[in-house]
Design an enzyme around this catalytic site. Structure first.
Site, PDB file in Angstrom:
ATOM      1  N   SER A 410       9.556 100.472  57.833  1.00 39.53           N
ATOM      2  CA  SER A 410       9.455  99.960  59.202  1.00 39.53           C
ATOM      3  C   SER A 410       9.586  98.448  59.266  1.00 39.53           C
ATOM      4  O   SER A 410       9.728  97.888  60.347  1.00 39.53           O
ATOM      5  CB  SER A 410       8.112 100.379  59.814  1.00 39.53           C
ATOM      6  OG  SER A 410       7.033  99.902  59.028  1.00 39.53           O
ATOM      7  N   HIS A 431      14.653 104.496  60.159  1.00 38.57           N
ATOM      8  CA  HIS A 431      13.258 104.289  60.544  1.00 38.57           C
ATOM      9  C   HIS A 431      12.884 105.260  61.654  1.00 38.57           C
ATOM     10  O   HIS A 431      13.236 105.056  62.819  1.00 38.57           O
ATOM     11  CB  HIS A 431      13.063 102.833  60.983  1.00 38.57           C
ATOM     12  CG  HIS A 431      11.686 102.530  61.459  1.00 38.57           C
ATOM     13  ND1 HIS A 431      11.406 101.523  62.377  1.00 38.57           N
ATOM     14  CD2 HIS A 431      10.481 103.088  61.155  1.00 38.57           C
ATOM     15  CE1 HIS A 431      10.112 101.489  62.602  1.00 38.57           C
ATOM     16  NE2 HIS A 431       9.536 102.422  61.879  1.00 38.57           N
ATOM     17  N   GLU A 443      15.709 104.181  64.384  1.00 37.04           N
ATOM     18  CA  GLU A 443      16.255 102.841  64.148  1.00 37.04           C
ATOM     19  C   GLU A 443      17.068 102.905  62.855  1.00 37.04           C
ATOM     20  O   GLU A 443      16.525 103.186  61.786  1.00 37.04           O
ATOM     21  CB  GLU A 443      15.098 101.841  64.029  1.00 37.04           C
ATOM     22  CG  GLU A 443      15.448 100.438  64.436  1.00 37.04           C
ATOM     23  CD  GLU A 443      14.228  99.527  64.489  1.00 37.04           C
ATOM     24  OE1 GLU A 443      14.289  98.514  65.185  1.00 37.04           O
ATOM     25  OE2 GLU A 443      13.214  99.838  63.822  1.00 37.04           O
ATOM     26  N   ASN A 481       9.706  96.573  65.522  1.00 38.67           N
ATOM     27  CA  ASN A 481       8.447  96.048  64.993  1.00 38.67           C
ATOM     28  C   ASN A 481       8.426  94.527  64.942  1.00 38.67           C
ATOM     29  O   ASN A 481       7.350  93.919  64.992  1.00 38.67           O
ATOM     30  CB  ASN A 481       8.164  96.636  63.612  1.00 38.67           C
ATOM     31  CG  ASN A 481       7.610  98.049  63.714  1.00 38.67           C
ATOM     32  OD1 ASN A 481       7.144  98.448  64.779  1.00 38.67           O
ATOM     33  ND2 ASN A 481       7.676  98.802  62.634  1.00 38.67           N
TER      34      ASN A 481
END
Length: 695
Positions: A410, A431, A443, A481
């Site tokens: 992540s 991800h 992702e 993130n």
């Protein structure tokens, strides 16, 4: 992009031909109107059949023209429908495969409708924040009844043609789609001389207790519609079909359609619609890039994430093997999978047959050698570079040539992970978001040496897994993130200055987020962020955070999994209860830092959280980590609970106005922790130029 014209005996056949779904673009509308005129002028033609080429009757408006002047250039869809309805010769719609939106409205303008079984019938405009705008709300109730029409139009959900067979919508239902055209031509021949020609507009809408039904419908729909005005407008327009003359109802429908078209909510939904389609287009990866075959998958790690990822493959019918180092960990993973499937079974989302079928597609092993023939392997182990690097060294040794090696990291550097292998072209980041079997976002992280065929295969796989794949470049945290970190930093600073977790969560949830930052952290596990902050302290010591989250973790309050986090939790109850212990801890920390606590307004909470996302998003866009502002919005709409009716952080900033956003950022930059608010150069430039991220 036209309408083809042929004559079979005494029947003219007009075939809409605008791949892939025969969208009713200007060229197609023009050709269809001309074809109707041609049939009218031919004395040998007694009837007309209107159908669609390929895999659709018509999917409706051509999305490629949706926001262009062509959509309103004559002949418009209204003109085409009036032309069909005004024909002196009967027009029979031969409906197959897909008949939606403007396509269904066109069919409703025909004198008769013959449909193939299995055709998907829908008026899905509500999903774009609109109502049907070419007579759908006025004609459909006249054929299927006001209750069924309301259900179809308010939800926009497709209905198989056979489920509508008992209504007046279809004059004939053909079991075999391959025989539809011949059946429609025969039907047209049989009714060629029937006069007067039946018109849907001449039918009446009846209901035994109309006022009570409409009152109940409005209340029910309003309660479910939330921030979106379109569903209630659907009810109003449908009500007009029963209470107004036809032409007045048409005008009412059109007026409401045009009003809704200008609402922020509709613009946000349309932005999302186009953004999701744009996300799969990568400028330097041609659409015809050869794909690698994915017939067998493997997942490293049987934890919550690994188990969820494995379920995605099984749900898509792809056999998958889970690798673990210890039998008890593997058994625990399988127990999690079975529990998830059994929960879906209890909710009626899965049959017992499907449950067993999917479980049979998932196997387990303790040996790397037993996954060597997988076409793709996804690592889902602890978020630490040394651990992941060791996994990839093992994969490099055993996986067959051409296998895709993917990491579910992540935040970590995909290029560093790829560098430990002899095949960096095969390495990519995939991800998934927790719970992986539920969350729509995937992702896709493109490394410096990731092969174009690997990237294209990952995008195709995301669709097969029913995910929204968004490509990101390599940086710490990628798109989602990396932005989230700034959001959470501001959430922590707000606690230091006077807010409570409950106040912050309530404010941002009222704005429309599915979950506030503190409830979200409790759900994900507060120890995850704790680990990242420890890494940041080494790699980026200049970054300042509130220490309240670290203190929380030092108290062992990791969230729901430990029964306590920012909130208190009771056994068997996931409801977040405000914690006096936590609130006291926050107040003590403020005093220790010499911070005088103050009243923080909800408006400030929303601005600081959302604008922190926007500012970091602007940096990500400028650096090329995201290809488009709309990709950033898709990440936040499909993976982070950003309110759909606001269109994503970058679209929302455009609606507020970048000069206003910039003014707020500069104001917060003059306050405490102003270093976190350095305006992104791209935002400053766009604000000066009077432009937006999306527009």
């Amino acid at each position: 992009m036209s309408a083809e014209y042929t004559v079979q005996g005494q029947v003219a056949v007009i075939t809409l031909n605008n791949p892939p779904v025969n969208g009713l673009g200007l060229e197609t509308r023009t050709a269809a109107v001309q074809a109707i005129g041609r049939a009218e002028a031919d004395e040998a033609v007694k009837a007309i059949v209107l159908t669609g080429a390929g895999k659709a009757f018509s999917g409706g408006a051509d999305i490629r023209e949706f926001n262009s002047p062509k959509a309103l250039t004559e002949p418009t869809l209204h003109t085409l429908i009036r032309t069909v309805e005004g024909s002196s010769k009967p027009v029979v719609a031969a409906i197959h495969s897909v008949c939606m939106g403007g396509g269904l409205e066109l069919a409703l303008g025909c004198n008769y409708r013959v449909a193939a079984a299995g055709a998907q019938i829908a008026l899905p405009e509500v999903k774009l924040g609109l109502i049907p705008g070419a007579g759908g709300t006025q004609r459909l109730p006249r054929l299927v009844g006001i209750e069924r029409a309301l259900e179809m139009i308010v939800t926009g959900v497709p209905v198989p043609s056979e489920k509508l067979a008992g209504s007046a919508l279809f004059d004939e239902l053909v079991p075999d789609a391959s025989e539809l055209l011949s059946a429609a031509i025969k039907f047209a021949e049989n009714i060629a001389d029937v006069r007067p020609l039946p018109k849907v507009r001449d039918r009446k809408v009846a209901h035994p207790d109309l006022d009570a039904f409409l009152k109940g419908a409005r209340e029910r729909v309003k309660a479910a519609a939330g921030a979106f005005p379109a569903p209630v407008a659907c009810v109003d327009a449908i009500a007009a079909s029963a209470t107004m003359p036809f032409e007045d109802g048409l005008k009412f429908e059109r007026d409401r359609f045009l009003q809704l078209k200008e609402t922020t909510e509709s613009k946000a939904l349309r932005h999302s619609f186009f953004a999701e389609r744009a996300a799969s287009k990568i400028p330097d990866v041609p659409a015809d890039t050869p794909l690698r075959n994915i017939a067998k998958a493997a997942v490293i790690g049987a934890g919550t994430m690994g188990a969820g990822i494995a379920m995605n493959f099984a749900n898509a019918g792809i056999p998958v093997t889970i690798l673990e180092m210890k039998r008890d960990a593997l058994d625990k993973g399988f127990a999690t999978i079975r529990k998830n499937y059994e929960s879906a079974l209890k909710k009626g989302k899965l049959t017992s047959e499907k449950l067993e079928e999917r479980l049979n597609l998932i196997s387990g092993t303790l040996s790397y050698e037993e996954i060597a023939d997988a076409d793709i392997v996804i690592e889902a182990v602890f978020e630490e570079m040394a651990v992941k690097a060791q996994v990839f060294r093992e994969l490099d040794k055993v996986m067959k040539p051409g296998a895709i090696l993917a990491s579910n990291t992540s935040t970590l550097d995909i290029n560093k992970i790829a560098a430990v292998t002899s095949r960096p072209q095969d390495v990519i980041g995939l991800h998934f978001f927790s719970p992986a079997q539920v969350m729509k976002l995937l992702e896709i992280v493109r490394g410096a040496q990731t092969g174009k065929d690997v990237l294209a295969t990952a995008l195709a796989l995301s669709k097969k897994l029913k995910k929204t794949g968004v490509v990101a470049g390599v940086c710490d945290g990628f798109i989602g993130n990396r932005m989230l970190e700034q959001y959470l930093r501001q959430a922590g600073f707000l606690l230091d200055e006077g807010a409570t977790p409950e106040q912050v969560d309530k404010a941002i949830e009222k704005f429309g987020f599915a979950m506030g930052p503190f409830r979200m952290s409790d759900l994900a596990g507060n120890d995850v962020g704790w680990y990242i902050r420890k890494r940041r302290a080494v790699e980026s010591p200049h970054l300042v955070y509130s220490r309240t989250a670290d203190i929380l973790c030092e108290l062992g309050r990791f969230g729901q999994k430990s029964g306590a986090g920012w909130y208190d939790y009771k056994p068997g109850d996931r409801h977040a209860h405000p914690s006096q212990l936590v609130n006291d801890m926050i107040a003590d920390y403020s005093r220790q830092q010499g911070i005088r606590r103050r009243k923080v307004s909800d408006e400030e909470i929303i601005e600081r959280l959302v604008y922190a996302l926007v500012n970091e998003g602007a940096r990500i866009l400028e650096e090329g980590i995201a290809l488009r502002a709309s990709d950033i919005d898709m990440v936040y709409l499909s993976g982070y609970g950003f309110p759909l009716h606001r269109g994503g952080p970058m679209f929302y900033a455009d609606t507020v106005g970048l000069p206003h956003v910039l003014e707020a950022i500069e104001r917060y930059a003059r306050g405490r922790h102003g270093e976190a608010w350095a305006p992104a150069p791209l935002m400053v430039r766009l604000a000066i130029e009077g432009k937006g991220f999306v527009s």
